[in-house]
Design an enzyme around this catalytic site. Structure first.
Site, PDB file in Angstrom:
ATOM      1  N   ARG A 244     -88.317  75.835  13.228  1.00  0.00           N
ATOM      2  CA  ARG A 244     -88.931  74.602  13.716  1.00  0.00           C
ATOM      3  C   ARG A 244     -90.448  74.730  13.549  1.00  0.00           C
ATOM      4  O   ARG A 244     -91.007  75.831  13.718  1.00  0.00           O
ATOM      5  CB  ARG A 244     -88.610  74.364  15.194  1.00  0.00           C
ATOM      6  CG  ARG A 244     -87.186  73.929  15.463  1.00  0.00           C
ATOM      7  CD  ARG A 244     -86.905  72.501  14.986  1.00  0.00           C
ATOM      8  NE  ARG A 244     -85.553  72.058  15.297  1.00  0.00           N
ATOM      9  CZ  ARG A 244     -84.514  72.124  14.464  1.00  0.00           C
ATOM     10  NH1 ARG A 244     -84.653  72.625  13.246  1.00  0.00           N
ATOM     11  NH2 ARG A 244     -83.336  71.655  14.831  1.00  0.00           N
TER      12      ARG A 244
ATOM     13  N   HIS B  89     -87.888  69.941   5.102  1.00  0.00           N
ATOM     14  CA  HIS B  89     -86.818  70.264   6.063  1.00  0.00           C
ATOM     15  C   HIS B  89     -85.442  70.157   5.390  1.00  0.00           C
ATOM     16  O   HIS B  89     -84.601  69.325   5.774  1.00  0.00           O
ATOM     17  CB  HIS B  89     -86.888  69.340   7.286  1.00  0.00           C
ATOM     18  CG  HIS B  89     -86.152  69.900   8.473  1.00  0.00           C
ATOM     19  ND1 HIS B  89     -86.596  69.772   9.758  1.00  0.00           N
ATOM     20  CD2 HIS B  89     -84.988  70.603   8.559  1.00  0.00           C
ATOM     21  CE1 HIS B  89     -85.751  70.358  10.590  1.00  0.00           C
ATOM     22  NE2 HIS B  89     -84.754  70.867   9.881  1.00  0.00           N
TER      23      HIS B  89
HETATM   24  P1  NAP Z   1     -78.343  81.038  16.977  1.00  0.00           P
HETATM   25  O1  NAP Z   1     -77.040  81.475  16.392  1.00  0.00           O
HETATM   26  O2  NAP Z   1     -78.355  80.472  18.353  1.00  0.00           O
HETATM   27  O3  NAP Z   1     -79.308  82.309  16.925  1.00  0.00           O
HETATM   28  C1  NAP Z   1     -80.520  82.370  17.608  1.00  0.00           C
HETATM   29  C2  NAP Z   1     -81.093  83.785  17.498  1.00  0.00           C
HETATM   30  O4  NAP Z   1     -82.424  83.775  18.028  1.00  0.00           O
HETATM   31  C3  NAP Z   1     -80.292  84.806  18.309  1.00  0.00           C
HETATM   32  O5  NAP Z   1     -80.244  86.036  17.635  1.00  0.00           O
HETATM   33  C4  NAP Z   1     -81.132  84.945  19.593  1.00  0.00           C
HETATM   34  O6  NAP Z   1     -81.037  86.200  20.236  1.00  0.00           O
HETATM   35  C5  NAP Z   1     -82.528  84.801  19.001  1.00  0.00           C
HETATM   36  N1  NAP Z   1     -83.482  84.420  20.068  1.00  0.00           N
HETATM   37  C6  NAP Z   1     -83.474  83.312  20.847  1.00  0.00           C
HETATM   38  N2  NAP Z   1     -84.504  83.343  21.709  1.00  0.00           N
HETATM   39  C7  NAP Z   1     -85.171  84.487  21.478  1.00  0.00           C
HETATM   40  C8  NAP Z   1     -86.317  85.097  22.046  1.00  0.00           C
HETATM   41  N3  NAP Z   1     -86.991  84.529  23.061  1.00  0.00           N
HETATM   42  N4  NAP Z   1     -86.716  86.296  21.555  1.00  0.00           N
HETATM   43  C9  NAP Z   1     -86.041  86.888  20.557  1.00  0.00           C
HETATM   44  N5  NAP Z   1     -84.940  86.364  19.959  1.00  0.00           N
HETATM   45  C10 NAP Z   1     -84.515  85.185  20.421  1.00  0.00           C
HETATM   46  O7  NAP Z   1     -79.054  79.980  16.039  1.00  0.00           O
HETATM   47  P2  NAP Z   1     -78.819  79.694  14.473  1.00  0.00           P
HETATM   48  O8  NAP Z   1     -77.601  78.910  14.241  1.00  0.00           O
HETATM   49  O9  NAP Z   1     -78.978  80.969  13.742  1.00  0.00           O
HETATM   50  O10 NAP Z   1     -80.066  78.714  14.177  1.00  0.00           O
HETATM   51  C11 NAP Z   1     -81.396  79.112  14.414  1.00  0.00           C
HETATM   52  C12 NAP Z   1     -82.331  77.937  14.305  1.00  0.00           C
HETATM   53  O11 NAP Z   1     -82.499  77.565  12.944  1.00  0.00           O
HETATM   54  C13 NAP Z   1     -81.860  76.633  14.959  1.00  0.00           C
HETATM   55  O12 NAP Z   1     -82.113  76.640  16.357  1.00  0.00           O
HETATM   56  C14 NAP Z   1     -82.664  75.574  14.243  1.00  0.00           C
HETATM   57  O13 NAP Z   1     -83.855  75.289  14.931  1.00  0.00           O
HETATM   58  C15 NAP Z   1     -83.002  76.221  12.897  1.00  0.00           C
HETATM   59  N6  NAP Z   1     -82.368  75.521  11.768  1.00  0.00           N
HETATM   60  C16 NAP Z   1     -83.154  75.017  10.788  1.00  0.00           C
HETATM   61  C17 NAP Z   1     -82.572  74.385   9.704  1.00  0.00           C
HETATM   62  C18 NAP Z   1     -83.396  73.844   8.582  1.00  0.00           C
HETATM   63  O14 NAP Z   1     -82.868  73.136   7.729  1.00  0.00           O
HETATM   64  N7  NAP Z   1     -84.650  74.169   8.492  1.00  0.00           N
HETATM   65  C19 NAP Z   1     -81.171  74.251   9.633  1.00  0.00           C
HETATM   66  C20 NAP Z   1     -80.418  74.774  10.654  1.00  0.00           C
HETATM   67  C21 NAP Z   1     -81.014  75.420  11.722  1.00  0.00           C
HETATM   68  P3  NAP Z   1     -79.615  86.708  20.853  1.00  0.00           P
HETATM   69  O15 NAP Z   1     -78.835  87.128  19.642  1.00  0.00           O
HETATM   70  O16 NAP Z   1     -79.991  87.845  21.716  1.00  0.00           O
HETATM   71  O17 NAP Z   1     -79.030  85.519  21.567  1.00  0.00           O
HETATM   72  C1  GLV Z   2     -81.576  71.468  11.290  1.00  0.00           C
HETATM   73  O1  GLV Z   2     -82.745  71.664  11.369  1.00  0.00           O
HETATM   74  C2  GLV Z   2     -80.635  71.882  12.274  1.00  0.00           C
HETATM   75  O2  GLV Z   2     -81.052  72.254  13.385  1.00  0.00           O
HETATM   76  O3  GLV Z   2     -79.432  71.835  11.991  1.00  0.00           O
END
Ligand code: NAP
Ligand code: GLV
Length: 309
Positions: free
Chosen positions: A221, A269
């Protein structure tokens, strides 16, 4: 059972048709104000009015992985928030980040400039050992990215909130592990959820801890990154450049310096898009499980509102 679709910016018809194919005997509608209460909602950036009118929802299915915007709204108190759990995103993210890392490591922009100016010349190959990658966030997307980069023989570090083990990845965790993680990293990839703890996490202090000649890839983000701090550290030479897919304001305002900075590559994005068929199949499978009595809390992707992800 009644399902409402309420996604700002998405064409409703194909989504509603896809959901009706999954649930031919049920009511599936695109939301219009005044619609009777539903059991489930499929949402992206819904208006507050929609949420106010839907007090009976068992679950809100977000058609993205990040729920930062949704959690800012006043949600029906009994409704679980369920985010996308991969649904075809992790492979896209692995492609995008690997491309950005390799483009930088192999100096492909420099070669392209040379070729366009008619120059046939070689650059000295870099050593992978000098380009350790650090992935912040080792969740569904971050872990896939970290594993993929390890397959290319990059040294890979990972950082998460709680301790994790990922094969081929040196894992750090918690606030106490952050300084060591950054000091061990040259190419920083952000795949954290946006929460009060992670907002502005890539500020001058954190970025200055990276190895000299660092490179920043933000695919999470825009509010994770302090834009002016990145630009100052690129201009001072500590950071070599950045690939940015997400921004504080989207679309990125035309006057923003990222558009024209020679060391910053931007995309709109698009690093991991929501794939409609995979998403509908995942949501339908979860609704069916809940209807059969599986507790919602046990579903993959259920958000903990206290953690914010
Ligand atoms: P997820 O499975 O919830 O993973 C989040 C990770 O971040 C986990 O390993 C978590 O730790 C870690 N985390 C959270 N808070 C933290 C903190 N304060 N300090 C250290 N580590 C922390 O999420 P995901 O599915 O991988 O997605 C991640 C993010 O990518 C989404 O929230 C979204 O904003 C972004 N995204 C972007 C796009 C795009 O097109 N640009 C697309 C999809 C997603 P734990 O393992 O200990 O819980
Ligand atoms: C895209 O940014 C998502 O959060 O899926």
């Amino acid at each position: 059972m009644k399902i409402l679709f309420c996604c700002t910016g998405a064409k409703a018809d194909p989504w509603v048709a896809g959901l009706r194919t999954e649930f031919p005997a049920e009511s599936v509608e695109d939301w219009a104000s005044g619609a009777p209460p539903a059991d489930y909602a499929v949402v992206w950036a819904p208006p507050q009015k929609f949420l106010n009118e839907q007090p009976q929802l068992k679950a809100l299915f977000n058609i993205g992985a990040g729920v930062d915007a949704l959690l800012k709204l006043r949600l029906p108190p009994e409704a679980a928030v369920v985010r996308l759990d991969d649904a075809g995103m992790s492979v896209q993210m692995a492609e995008y980040v690997s491309h950005a890392v390799i483009r930088h490591f192999r100096e492909l922009d420099g070669y392209e400039d040379d070729i366009r100016s008619g120059k046939w010349s070689y650059r000295k190959p870099h050593l992978r050992a000098d380009f350790p990658v650090g992935v912040m966030g080792l969740g569904v997307l971050g872990e896939r990215v970290a594993r993929t980069l390890a397959q290319f023989d990059f040294p890979v570090n990972g950082w998460s909130r709680s301790p994790r083990r990922v094969e081929g990845v040196q894992c750090f965790s918690g606030e106490s592990g952050m300084a060591d993680f950054l000091a061990a990293t040259r190419i920083l990839v952000c795949l954290l959820p946006l929460t009060p703890e992670t907002e502005n996490i890539m500020d001058r202090e954190a970025l200055a801890r990276l190895r000299p000649g660092a490179y920043v890839i933000n695919v999470a983000r825009g509010a994770h990154l302090v834009d002016d701090d990145l630009i100052a550290l690129i201009n001072s030479g500590h950071i070599a450049g950045a690939t940015l897919d997400v921004f504080r304001t989207e679309p990125l305002p035309s006057e923003h310096p990222f558009w024209k900075h020679p060391k910053i590559n931007i995309t709109p994005h698009t690093s991991a898009r929501t794939l409609r068929e995979e998403t509908i199949a995942q949501i339908a499978q979860k609704i069916r499980a809940v209807e059969k009595g599986v507790p919602i809390a046990s579903l993959a992707g259920v958000v903990d509102p206290k953690k914010g992800y």
